[in-house]
Motif scaffolding. Structure first.
Motif, PDB file in Angstrom:
ATOM      1  N   LEU A 114       0.833  -1.199   0.000  1.00  0.00           N
ATOM      2  CA  LEU A 114       0.000   0.000   0.000  1.00  0.00           C
ATOM      3  C   LEU A 114       0.868   1.249   0.000  1.00  0.00           C
ATOM      4  CD1 LEU A 114      -2.939   1.042   0.133  1.00  0.00           C
ATOM      5  CD2 LEU A 114      -2.693   1.056   2.616  1.00  0.00           C
ATOM      6  N   LEU A 115       1.977   1.197   0.711  1.00  0.00           N
ATOM      7  CA  LEU A 115       2.917   2.314   0.710  1.00  0.00           C
ATOM      8  C   LEU A 115       3.485   2.543  -0.695  1.00  0.00           C
ATOM      9  CD1 LEU A 115       4.355   4.406   2.494  1.00  0.00           C
ATOM     10  CD2 LEU A 115       6.127   2.711   2.887  1.00  0.00           C
ATOM     11  N   LEU A 116       3.822   1.455  -1.383  1.00  0.00           N
ATOM     12  CA  LEU A 116       4.286   1.585  -2.768  1.00  0.00           C
ATOM     13  C   LEU A 116       3.188   2.174  -3.658  1.00  0.00           C
ATOM     14  CD1 LEU A 116       6.225  -1.763  -3.244  1.00  0.00           C
ATOM     15  CD2 LEU A 116       7.190   0.540  -3.162  1.00  0.00           C
ATOM     16  N   HIS A 117       1.955   1.748  -3.441  1.00  0.00           N
ATOM     17  CA  HIS A 117       0.839   2.289  -4.218  1.00  0.00           C
ATOM     18  C   HIS A 117       0.683   3.784  -3.937  1.00  0.00           C
ATOM     19  CE1 HIS A 117      -3.531   1.503  -5.752  1.00  0.00           C
ATOM     20  NE2 HIS A 117      -2.946   2.496  -6.388  1.00  0.00           N
ATOM     21  N   SER A 118       0.929   4.193  -2.696  1.00  0.00           N
ATOM     22  CA  SER A 118       0.811   5.617  -2.372  1.00  0.00           C
ATOM     23  C   SER A 118       1.865   6.446  -3.109  1.00  0.00           C
ATOM     24  CB  SER A 118       0.905   5.843  -0.865  1.00  0.00           C
ATOM     25  OG  SER A 118       2.209   5.623  -0.402  1.00  0.00           O
ATOM     26  N   VAL A 119       3.027   5.848  -3.370  1.00  0.00           N
ATOM     27  CA  VAL A 119       4.054   6.555  -4.148  1.00  0.00           C
ATOM     28  C   VAL A 119       3.539   6.807  -5.561  1.00  0.00           C
ATOM     29  CG1 VAL A 119       6.356   6.324  -5.177  1.00  0.00           C
ATOM     30  CG2 VAL A 119       5.979   5.689  -2.788  1.00  0.00           C
ATOM     31  N   PHE A 120       2.915   5.793  -6.177  1.00  0.00           N
ATOM     32  CA  PHE A 120       2.334   5.987  -7.503  1.00  0.00           C
ATOM     33  C   PHE A 120       1.200   7.006  -7.454  1.00  0.00           C
ATOM     34  CE2 PHE A 120       4.156   1.700  -8.097  1.00  0.00           C
ATOM     35  CZ  PHE A 120       4.967   1.991  -9.187  1.00  0.00           C
ATOM     36  N   PHE A 121       0.424   6.977  -6.390  1.00  0.00           N
ATOM     37  CA  PHE A 121      -0.668   7.928  -6.201  1.00  0.00           C
ATOM     38  C   PHE A 121      -0.134   9.354  -6.131  1.00  0.00           C
ATOM     39  CE2 PHE A 121      -3.081  10.277  -2.876  1.00  0.00           C
ATOM     40  CZ  PHE A 121      -4.228  10.534  -3.611  1.00  0.00           C
ATOM     41  N   LEU A 122       0.920   9.563  -5.356  1.00  0.00           N
ATOM     42  CA  LEU A 122       1.492  10.903  -5.226  1.00  0.00           C
ATOM     43  C   LEU A 122       2.107  11.379  -6.543  1.00  0.00           C
ATOM     44  CD1 LEU A 122       3.085  10.592  -1.679  1.00  0.00           C
ATOM     45  CD2 LEU A 122       1.028  11.869  -2.333  1.00  0.00           C
ATOM     46  N   ARG A 123       2.712  10.446  -7.283  1.00  0.00           N
ATOM     47  CA  ARG A 123       3.241  10.800  -8.611  1.00  0.00           C
ATOM     48  C   ARG A 123       2.133  11.207  -9.565  1.00  0.00           C
ATOM     49  NH1 ARG A 123       8.125   6.988 -10.575  1.00  0.00           N
ATOM     50  NH2 ARG A 123       9.727   8.386  -9.811  1.00  0.00           N
ATOM     51  N   ALA A 124       1.020  10.470  -9.521  1.00  0.00           N
ATOM     52  CA  ALA A 124      -0.121  10.798 -10.376  1.00  0.00           C
ATOM     53  C   ALA A 124      -0.695  12.156  -9.998  1.00  0.00           C
ATOM     54  CB  ALA A 124      -1.196   9.721 -10.270  1.00  0.00           C
ATOM     55  N   LYS A 126       0.969  14.666  -8.973  1.00  0.00           N
ATOM     56  CA  LYS A 126       1.849  15.692  -9.535  1.00  0.00           C
ATOM     57  C   LYS A 126       1.416  16.059 -10.951  1.00  0.00           C
ATOM     58  CE  LYS A 126       6.412  15.744  -7.936  1.00  0.00           C
ATOM     59  NZ  LYS A 126       7.784  15.254  -8.066  1.00  0.00           N
ATOM     60  N   ASN A 127       0.825  15.087 -11.652  1.00  0.00           N
ATOM     61  CA  ASN A 127       0.387  15.301 -13.023  1.00  0.00           C
ATOM     62  C   ASN A 127      -1.092  15.647 -13.105  1.00  0.00           C
ATOM     63  OD1 ASN A 127       2.949  14.655 -14.011  1.00  0.00           O
ATOM     64  ND2 ASN A 127       2.482  12.475 -13.915  1.00  0.00           N
ATOM     65  N   ILE A 129      -4.396  18.497 -11.734  1.00  0.00           N
ATOM     66  CA  ILE A 129      -4.789  19.780 -11.179  1.00  0.00           C
ATOM     67  C   ILE A 129      -6.057  19.535 -10.385  1.00  0.00           C
ATOM     68  CG2 ILE A 129      -5.559  22.120 -11.698  1.00  0.00           C
ATOM     69  CD1 ILE A 129      -3.970  21.897 -14.344  1.00  0.00           C
ATOM     70  N   ASN A 130      -6.005  19.790  -9.080  1.00  0.00           N
ATOM     71  CA  ASN A 130      -7.145  19.507  -8.193  1.00  0.00           C
ATOM     72  C   ASN A 130      -7.650  18.076  -8.378  1.00  0.00           C
ATOM     73  OD1 ASN A 130      -7.126  22.014  -7.006  1.00  0.00           O
ATOM     74  ND2 ASN A 130      -8.560  22.886  -8.477  1.00  0.00           N
ATOM     75  N   ASN A 131      -6.749  17.122  -8.463  1.00  0.00           N
ATOM     76  CA  ASN A 131      -7.057  15.692  -8.619  1.00  0.00           C
ATOM     77  C   ASN A 131      -7.723  15.347  -9.941  1.00  0.00           C
ATOM     78  OD1 ASN A 131      -5.931  14.914  -6.193  1.00  0.00           O
ATOM     79  ND2 ASN A 131      -7.813  15.293  -5.064  1.00  0.00           N
ATOM     80  N   LEU A 132      -7.682  16.220 -10.913  1.00  0.00           N
ATOM     81  CA  LEU A 132      -8.211  15.941 -12.249  1.00  0.00           C
ATOM     82  C   LEU A 132      -7.039  15.836 -13.206  1.00  0.00           C
ATOM     83  CD1 LEU A 132     -11.183  18.464 -12.262  1.00  0.00           C
ATOM     84  CD2 LEU A 132     -11.324  16.012 -11.921  1.00  0.00           C
ATOM     85  N   ASP A 133      -7.069  14.854 -14.085  1.00  0.00           N
ATOM     86  CA  ASP A 133      -5.987  14.614 -15.028  1.00  0.00           C
ATOM     87  C   ASP A 133      -5.805  15.832 -15.946  1.00  0.00           C
ATOM     88  OD1 ASP A 133      -4.039  13.504 -16.585  1.00  0.00           O
ATOM     89  OD2 ASP A 133      -5.344  12.042 -17.566  1.00  0.00           O
ATOM     90  N   LYS A 134      -4.565  16.322 -16.050  1.00  0.00           N
ATOM     91  CA  LYS A 134      -4.283  17.477 -16.907  1.00  0.00           C
ATOM     92  C   LYS A 134      -4.669  17.219 -18.361  1.00  0.00           C
ATOM     93  CE  LYS A 134      -0.273  19.209 -14.396  1.00  0.00           C
ATOM     94  NZ  LYS A 134       1.179  19.413 -14.447  1.00  0.00           N
ATOM     95  N   GLU A 135      -4.433  15.987 -18.821  1.00  0.00           N
ATOM     96  CA  GLU A 135      -4.751  15.646 -20.211  1.00  0.00           C
ATOM     97  C   GLU A 135      -6.244  15.790 -20.487  1.00  0.00           C
ATOM     98  OE1 GLU A 135      -2.381  14.843 -22.466  1.00  0.00           O
ATOM     99  OE2 GLU A 135      -0.898  15.180 -20.907  1.00  0.00           O
ATOM    100  N   ASP A 136      -7.082  15.372 -19.540  1.00  0.00           N
ATOM    101  CA  ASP A 136      -8.531  15.464 -19.727  1.00  0.00           C
ATOM    102  C   ASP A 136      -9.018  16.899 -19.636  1.00  0.00           C
ATOM    103  OD1 ASP A 136      -8.657  12.731 -20.018  1.00  0.00           O
ATOM    104  OD2 ASP A 136      -9.245  12.363 -17.933  1.00  0.00           O
ATOM    105  N   LEU A 137      -8.334  17.731 -18.857  1.00  0.00           N
ATOM    106  CA  LEU A 137      -8.771  19.113 -18.678  1.00  0.00           C
ATOM    107  C   LEU A 137      -8.523  19.964 -19.916  1.00  0.00           C
ATOM    108  CD1 LEU A 137      -7.584  19.959 -15.052  1.00  0.00           C
ATOM    109  CD2 LEU A 137      -9.927  19.741 -15.865  1.00  0.00           C
ATOM    110  N   PHE A 138      -7.436  19.707 -20.618  1.00  0.00           N
ATOM    111  CA  PHE A 138      -7.035  20.594 -21.709  1.00  0.00           C
ATOM    112  C   PHE A 138      -7.198  19.981 -23.080  1.00  0.00           C
ATOM    113  CE2 PHE A 138      -4.534  22.042 -17.992  1.00  0.00           C
ATOM    114  CZ  PHE A 138      -5.124  23.295 -17.868  1.00  0.00           C
ATOM    115  N   GLU A 139      -8.138  19.066 -23.240  1.00  0.00           N
ATOM    116  CA  GLU A 139      -8.394  18.490 -24.574  1.00  0.00           C
ATOM    117  C   GLU A 139      -9.374  19.313 -25.331  1.00  0.00           C
ATOM    118  OE1 GLU A 139      -9.538  14.439 -24.173  1.00  0.00           O
ATOM    119  OE2 GLU A 139      -7.464  13.784 -24.114  1.00  0.00           O
TER     120      GLU A 139
END
Length: 139
Positions: A114-124, A126-127, A129-139
């Motif tokens: 779960l700690l490893l999963h949290s690292v991936f969560f924190l990395r995601a 970073k990418n 804005i307000n927990n929304l995927d940047k790619e989906d926001l600016f399409e």
């Protein structure tokens, strides 16, 4: 942003019911020394938990498109499963062959994952804005 959604709560309720049923059959199988009961209950529990996570996760993503790579569902599963398992054995519902130390070790090893999963969560995050995927926001 609200991260405890109705679908996460429905998943938590489903996980609670499935975990209690699983613990009952697991303890029964251990007491009866039946590998078939243990294997079937574990496989059924795993499949039903995966299916409910998939279903409620899809619905949750439609309801609130936050970018959390499944971390909230993983954390919920961890807390429910390990909480019920520790209480099950601690309150004396477990098999006479079950040991609380095994459940503690499962919680520790799963906690590392779960700690490893949290690292991936924190990395995601970073990418996003307000927990929304940047790619989906600016399409």
């Amino acid at each position: 942003m609200k991260t405890i959604t109705p679908y996460l709560l429905k998943f938590a309720l489903t996980a609670t019911v499935l975990t209690i049923i699983f613990r009952y059959f697991l303890s029964y199988g251990i007491d009866d020394q039946s590998g078939i009961i243990i294997g079937v209950s574990a496989a059924t529990y795993g499949l039903l938990m995966f299916a409910s996570g998939w279903y409620f996760g899809q619905k949750d993503g439609e309801y609130l498109p936050i970018y959390d790579v499944g971390f909230r569902f993983h954390l919920t599963t961890y807390l429910i499963h390990n909480g019920i398992s520790l209480l099950w054995i601690g309150l004396g519902f477990g098999s006479k062959y079950e040991n609380l130390n095994v459940s503690i070790m499962v919680a520790v090893y799963w906690g590392i994952l779960l700690l490893l999963h949290s690292v991936f969560f924190l990395r995601a995050n970073k990418n996003s804005i307000n927990n929304l995927d940047k790619e989906d926001l600016f399409e």
